[in-house]
Scaffold this active site. Structure first.
Site, mmCIF file in Angstrom:
data_model
loop_
_atom_site.group_PDB
_atom_site.id
_atom_site.type_symbol
_atom_site.label_atom_id
_atom_site.label_comp_id
_atom_site.label_asym_id
_atom_site.label_seq_id
_atom_site.Cartn_x
_atom_site.Cartn_y
_atom_site.Cartn_z
ATOM 1 N N HIS A 182 114.361 106.405 89.115
ATOM 2 C CA HIS A 182 113.122 107.135 89.458
ATOM 3 C C HIS A 182 112.792 108.169 88.374
ATOM 4 O O HIS A 182 112.765 109.375 88.628
ATOM 5 C CB HIS A 182 113.259 107.819 90.824
ATOM 6 C CG HIS A 182 111.937 108.195 91.426
ATOM 7 N ND1 HIS A 182 111.673 108.130 92.776
ATOM 8 C CD2 HIS A 182 110.787 108.640 90.858
ATOM 9 C CE1 HIS A 182 110.435 108.515 93.006
ATOM 10 N NE2 HIS A 182 109.871 108.839 91.845
ATOM 11 N N ARG B 149 106.749 103.126 94.844
ATOM 12 C CA ARG B 149 107.854 103.547 95.697
ATOM 13 C C ARG B 149 108.676 102.313 96.063
ATOM 14 O O ARG B 149 108.131 101.217 96.211
ATOM 15 C CB ARG B 149 107.332 104.194 96.993
ATOM 16 C CG ARG B 149 106.754 105.585 96.819
ATOM 17 C CD ARG B 149 107.837 106.627 96.568
ATOM 18 N NE ARG B 149 107.306 107.989 96.450
ATOM 19 C CZ ARG B 149 107.050 108.604 95.305
ATOM 20 N NH1 ARG B 149 107.234 107.991 94.155
ATOM 21 N NH2 ARG B 149 106.618 109.850 95.295
HETATM 22 P P1 NDP Z 1 96.198 108.297 93.918
HETATM 23 O O1 NDP Z 1 96.119 108.751 95.328
HETATM 24 O O2 NDP Z 1 95.399 108.991 92.877
HETATM 25 O O3 NDP Z 1 95.789 106.745 93.894
HETATM 26 C C1 NDP Z 1 96.234 105.832 94.827
HETATM 27 C C2 NDP Z 1 95.624 104.474 94.521
HETATM 28 O O4 NDP Z 1 96.232 103.519 95.396
HETATM 29 C C3 NDP Z 1 94.129 104.414 94.752
HETATM 30 O O5 NDP Z 1 93.505 103.640 93.767
HETATM 31 C C4 NDP Z 1 94.025 103.737 96.119
HETATM 32 O O6 NDP Z 1 92.838 102.983 96.329
HETATM 33 C C5 NDP Z 1 95.205 102.791 96.043
HETATM 34 N N1 NDP Z 1 95.609 102.407 97.396
HETATM 35 C C6 NDP Z 1 96.085 103.184 98.398
HETATM 36 N N2 NDP Z 1 96.284 102.452 99.518
HETATM 37 C C7 NDP Z 1 95.934 101.179 99.203
HETATM 38 C C8 NDP Z 1 95.886 99.970 99.931
HETATM 39 N N3 NDP Z 1 96.259 99.902 101.227
HETATM 40 N N4 NDP Z 1 95.454 98.861 99.310
HETATM 41 C C9 NDP Z 1 95.058 98.909 98.014
HETATM 42 N N5 NDP Z 1 95.055 100.029 97.249
HETATM 43 C C10 NDP Z 1 95.491 101.152 97.861
HETATM 44 O O7 NDP Z 1 97.745 108.285 93.533
HETATM 45 P P2 NDP Z 1 98.412 108.497 92.089
HETATM 46 O O8 NDP Z 1 97.798 107.532 91.141
HETATM 47 O O9 NDP Z 1 98.417 109.934 91.729
HETATM 48 O O10 NDP Z 1 99.951 108.086 92.413
HETATM 49 C C11 NDP Z 1 100.264 106.789 92.858
HETATM 50 C C12 NDP Z 1 101.719 106.726 93.291
HETATM 51 O O11 NDP Z 1 102.582 106.663 92.166
HETATM 52 C C13 NDP Z 1 102.268 107.915 94.063
HETATM 53 O O12 NDP Z 1 101.833 107.931 95.407
HETATM 54 C C14 NDP Z 1 103.754 107.683 93.960
HETATM 55 O O13 NDP Z 1 104.151 106.788 94.969
HETATM 56 C C15 NDP Z 1 103.896 106.986 92.615
HETATM 57 N N6 NDP Z 1 104.560 107.863 91.634
HETATM 58 C C16 NDP Z 1 105.778 107.483 91.127
HETATM 59 C C17 NDP Z 1 106.426 108.250 90.177
HETATM 60 C C18 NDP Z 1 107.673 107.783 89.512
HETATM 61 O O14 NDP Z 1 108.307 108.560 88.785
HETATM 62 N N7 NDP Z 1 108.068 106.546 89.679
HETATM 63 C C19 NDP Z 1 105.865 109.541 89.728
HETATM 64 C C20 NDP Z 1 104.548 109.814 90.277
HETATM 65 C C21 NDP Z 1 103.954 109.014 91.207
HETATM 66 P P3 NDP Z 1 91.361 103.648 96.247
HETATM 67 O O15 NDP Z 1 91.067 103.684 94.775
HETATM 68 O O16 NDP Z 1 90.514 102.695 96.965
HETATM 69 O O17 NDP Z 1 91.460 105.006 96.881
#
Ligand code: NDP
Length: 306
Positions: free
Chosen positions: A269, A221
């Site tokens: 995006h 994001r």
């Molecule tokens: P998930 O919820 O499956 O995974 C999130 C990951 O981020 C996890 O590994 C989590 O850690 C990690 N994380 C969250 N908070 C922190 C933190 N404070 N410090 C370190 N690591 C952290 O999400 P998705 O993989 O499904 O999606 C990720 C993001 O991709 C979405 O939220 C969205 O923002 C973005 N996105 C963008 C798109 C685009 O077109 N550009 C399309 C789709 C998504 P842990 O493994 O420990 O839980």
């Protein structure tokens, strides 16, 4: 019969109807009695829409993130929000990340400048296994991105909030893990959700820890990046450049300095559009689980922020 309000772009209806003919689909312009709606599938719902559905049971986000739903001040906070999980979206995100990393890795950024000046500048030979891609976020998307970079022969590292063991991937977690990983990476790909903890993460401190000459790709994001700090890190020569699919705000205003920066590429995006025929499966599977009294999967956790 249960009723699902579809308030998201894209061609959801045929896929949803195919998978679950027993669920009645409604649209906002043809909703009928709002109290008859059980479920809502939404992308950027207009403020107040969800609060106007008194018997709504589950909100389905038509995106992996839920920030577009949480921004509504009247959101009924007690309702579960299910994040979209579409295996095909991970694949699309990985394609984008690969293109963006190869832009730097194979010197397309450099030769584009030579080409503009009609110069035949040969580039050095590179050995892919000697280059490291660091993936921020090891969720559904980050893991798919990491897996595909490994298939291309890169050395790959990943970072998350909590420890994770993933075959073939060196993993790090927490702030100390990030400090450990960043100096080791030639390319950093951000696939994080936007949470209070990750907002502004990619600021001066983060950028100074990145390896000199490395490049940033952001598919998470726009709010992860502190724009002025990124420009300063590139202008100082510390960072080679950035490839950004997401910005804050979106659309990026025409006068924003990112647009004209010679070492920053911007796309609108588009990294991971949802593919309704595959994404609809997770919506229907979750409705069926809910109706059978089983726990929903992939629910947004307000305490974690994702
Ligand atoms: P998930 O919820 O499956 O995974 C999130 C990951 O981020 C996890 O590994 C989590 O850690 C990690 N994380 C969250 N908070 C922190 C933190 N404070 N410090 C370190 N690591 C952290 O999400 P998705 O993989 O499904 O999606 C990720 C993001 O991709 C979405 O939220 C969205 O923002 C973005 N996105 C963008 C798109 C685009 O077109 N550009 C399309 C789709 C998504 P842990 O493994 O420990 O839980």
């Amino acid at each position: 019969m249960s009723r699902l309000l579809v308030a998201a772009g894209g061609k959801w209806d045929p896929a949803l109807r195919d998978l679950a003919p027993e669920i009645e689909l409604r649209r906002t312009d043809d909703m009928g009695d709002p109290s008859a709606i059980d479920y809502a599938l939404v992308w950027m719902p207009p403020e107040g829409l969800l609060a106007s559905l008194p018997n709504l049971k589950v909100i389905f986000s038509a995106a992996a993130g839920v920030d577009h739903i949480l921004r509504d001040p009247s959101l009924p906070r007690h309702l579960p929000i299910v994040r979209m999980s579409d295996p095909y979206q991970g694949a699309m995100m990985a394609e984008y990340a690969i293109y963006a990393v190869l832009h730097f890795h194979r010197f397309f950024d450099v030769v584009a400048r030579s080409e503009a000046e009609h110069r035949w500048d040969e580039q050095p030979v590179i050995y892919t296994p000697s280059k490291t891609v660091g993936v921020l976020g090891l969720g559904a998307i980050g893991q798919e991105v990491a897996r595909r970079f490994a298939l291309l022969g890169f050395s790959v590292r990943g970072w998350g909030r909590t420890p994770r063991m993933i075959e073939g991937l060196a993993t790090h977690h927490g702030p100390a893990g990030l400090a450990e990983m960043l100096p080791l990476c030639d390319y950093v790909v951000c696939a994080l959700p936007l949470t209070p903890e990750t907002k502004g993460l990619i600021g001066a401190d983060f950028l100074s820890r990145m390896r000199a000459g490395s490049a940033l790709v952001n598919i998470g994001r726009g709010g992860h990046v502190v724009d002025d700090d990124l420009i300063a890190a590139i202008d100082s020569g510390h960072l080679r450049g950035a490839f950004l699919d997401v910005t804050s705000p979106e659309p990026l205003p025409a006068a924003h300095p990112f647009w004209s920066h010679p070492r920053i590429r911007i796309t609108p995006h588009m990294a991971g559009e949802l593919h309704p025929p595959t994404a609809a499966r997770s919506v229907i599977a979750n409705i069926r689980r809910f109706e059978a009294g089983e726990p929903l999967s992939n629910v947004y956790d307000g305490d974690r922020g994702y």
